[in-house]
Design a protein around this motif. Structure first.
Motif, PDB file in Angstrom:
ATOM      1  N   ARG A 143       6.283   2.238  -4.346  1.00  0.00           N
ATOM      2  CA  ARG A 143       5.018   1.829  -4.953  1.00  0.00           C
ATOM      3  C   ARG A 143       4.106   1.162  -3.937  1.00  0.00           C
ATOM      4  O   ARG A 143       2.884   1.372  -3.952  1.00  0.00           O
ATOM      5  CB  ARG A 143       5.313   0.886  -6.117  1.00  0.00           C
ATOM      6  N   ASP A 146       2.118   3.505  -2.101  1.00  0.00           N
ATOM      7  CA  ASP A 146       1.208   4.269  -2.964  1.00  0.00           C
ATOM      8  C   ASP A 146       1.812   5.569  -3.465  1.00  0.00           C
ATOM      9  O   ASP A 146       1.077   6.494  -3.842  1.00  0.00           O
ATOM     10  CB  ASP A 146      -0.125   4.565  -2.248  1.00  0.00           C
ATOM     11  N   LEU A 148       3.186   6.335  -6.421  1.00  0.00           N
ATOM     12  CA  LEU A 148       3.447   5.850  -7.773  1.00  0.00           C
ATOM     13  C   LEU A 148       4.267   6.835  -8.589  1.00  0.00           C
ATOM     14  O   LEU A 148       5.080   6.429  -9.425  1.00  0.00           O
ATOM     15  CB  LEU A 148       2.118   5.552  -8.474  1.00  0.00           C
ATOM     16  N   ALA A 151       7.799   6.414  -7.553  1.00  0.00           N
ATOM     17  CA  ALA A 151       8.301   5.128  -8.041  1.00  0.00           C
ATOM     18  C   ALA A 151       8.639   5.205  -9.529  1.00  0.00           C
ATOM     19  O   ALA A 151       9.667   4.671  -9.981  1.00  0.00           O
ATOM     20  CB  ALA A 151       7.267   4.035  -7.781  1.00  0.00           C
ATOM     21  N   GLU A 152       7.794   5.877 -10.306  1.00  0.00           N
ATOM     22  CA  GLU A 152       8.066   5.978 -11.732  1.00  0.00           C
ATOM     23  C   GLU A 152       9.341   6.779 -11.993  1.00  0.00           C
ATOM     24  O   GLU A 152      10.170   6.393 -12.846  1.00  0.00           O
ATOM     25  CB  GLU A 152       6.886   6.628 -12.450  1.00  0.00           C
ATOM     26  N   THR A 175       4.641  -0.108 -13.152  1.00  0.00           N
ATOM     27  CA  THR A 175       4.249   1.140 -12.484  1.00  0.00           C
ATOM     28  C   THR A 175       3.431   2.022 -13.420  1.00  0.00           C
ATOM     29  O   THR A 175       2.427   2.626 -13.002  1.00  0.00           O
ATOM     30  CB  THR A 175       5.506   1.877 -12.005  1.00  0.00           C
ATOM     31  N   ARG A 179      -0.560   3.413 -13.172  1.00  0.00           N
ATOM     32  CA  ARG A 179      -0.914   4.829 -13.309  1.00  0.00           C
ATOM     33  C   ARG A 179      -1.808   5.082 -14.516  1.00  0.00           C
ATOM     34  O   ARG A 179      -2.147   6.224 -14.801  1.00  0.00           O
ATOM     35  CB  ARG A 179       0.352   5.681 -13.422  1.00  0.00           C
ATOM     36  N   SER A 305       4.424  -5.552  -8.756  1.00  0.00           N
ATOM     37  CA  SER A 305       2.978  -5.473  -8.863  1.00  0.00           C
ATOM     38  C   SER A 305       2.469  -6.589  -9.740  1.00  0.00           C
ATOM     39  O   SER A 305       3.183  -7.185 -10.523  1.00  0.00           O
ATOM     40  CB  SER A 305       2.581  -4.134  -9.456  1.00  0.00           C
TER      41      SER A 305
END
Length: 312
Positions: A143, A146, A148, A151-152, A175, A179, A305
């Motif tokens: 993440r 960048d 994402l 990461a998800e 996450t 998004r 985050s």
């Protein structure tokens, strides 16, 4: 004129028939006499007496066997428990080798060696797939780069392997919020607090998401109040709670005013904010606590985050 031949012929022709008739009449008479005698004997004779039978002893009454009550299905029992309080899922035991490998990857991360840390987390995740923490740290690194979508997917794999990890669910929600998947993020935060109702960061993240992104001040107020109850944090959460209560028309909770120190002038206190004015600064979702263990949480240095009130 009498003829002997005719007389003998007559006897030979009529004799057998006459004898058969006489025999039939005799047989009928004998049968009738037998029937009459049997009837007379039945009317005149007394019934035979039989010896009285000994009474059978009474058997003791048998107790009715009661079947054990049917056990409730596991799904029904889980639903009954879930209706009152979220059940904490059992956490897997951490072998010493898994802890050592995980701490080695954490040390790489703390030293700034991101590549070695990423490889270490991947190796631990392959050897011990039942733990979510290596995948959570790997997703946070993805993440920060960048990535994402990666990461998800990594975090979805983490919660699939360890559904009781509140940290993994909370990071998945963060996450998904980044998004723009706000409803999915809310579901993930709710799964986090269902897995561990005492995991305060998930309550705060849910409050921020509900207030700023979903326009649900009621759920935001509940989440912030639960977060404050767990942490005892005053500012800025108390200001957010006061603002939401005012917006919803909920009376504020009266708290005793702190006693002023001796010698202080009460008139020197800062004035209270005007009604409707922002009571505090931007809201930011906190990072999960740093506990470098596969069964606990994410590693230090891999911060989660944050969601600010300005939409950051």
């Amino acid at each position: 004129m009498w003829s002997p031949a005719w007389n003998e012929g007559s006897r030979c022709g009529a004799g057998p028939a006459a004898r058969r008739a006489r025999h039939a009449r005799r047989a009928a008479a004998v049968a009738l006499a037998a029937v009459v005698l049997a009837a007379l004997a039945g009317c005149s004779s007394k019934p035979a007496r039989t010896a009285p039978r000994a009474a059978q002893p009474l058997a003791p009454p048998q107790k009715h066997a009661t079947a054990p009550p049917p056990s409730a299905p596991a799904s029904a029992a889980s639903a009954a428990v879930g209706a009152t309080a979220p059940a904490a899922a059992a956490r897997p035991q951490v072998p010493p080798a898994a802890r050592a490998d995980f701490e080695r990857a954490v040390n790489y991360l703390r030293a700034g060696n991101t590549l070695e840390a990423e490889l270490g987390f991947k190796q631990v995740a392959l050897q011990y797939p039942q733990f979510a923490a290596p995948l959570v740290n790997l997703a946070i690194l993805q993440r920060k780069a960048d990535h994402l979508d990666q990461a998800e997917e990594t975090l979805k794999s983490a919660v699939a392997h360890e559904p009781g990890s509140a940290v993994a669910w909370s990071e998945l929600g963060a996450t998904q919020r980044m998004r723009g998947q706000f409803k999915d993020a809310a579901t993930s935060y709710e799964r986090a607090v269902a897995a561990d109702a005492h995991y305060a960061p998930a309550w705060r993240n849910l409050g921020v998401l509900s207030d700023l992104y979903l326009g649900d001040p009621g759920r935001a107020l509940t989440a912030f109040e639960q977060y404050q109850h767990l942490t005892g944090e005053d500012k800025p959460v108390s200001g957010w709670i006061a603002e939401l209560r005012q917006r919803l028309g909920v009376p504020p909770v009266k708290r005793p005013a702190p006693a002023a120190p001796a010698g202080d002038n009460p008139g020197d206190a800062a004035p209270a904010p005007a009604p409707g004015a922002p009571a505090s600064g931007p809201r930011a979702a906190p990072e999960p606590p740093s506990q470098p263990a596969p069964g606990d949480s994410v590693a230090s240095g891999a911060g989660s985050s944050s969601a600010s009130r300005a939409g950051g």
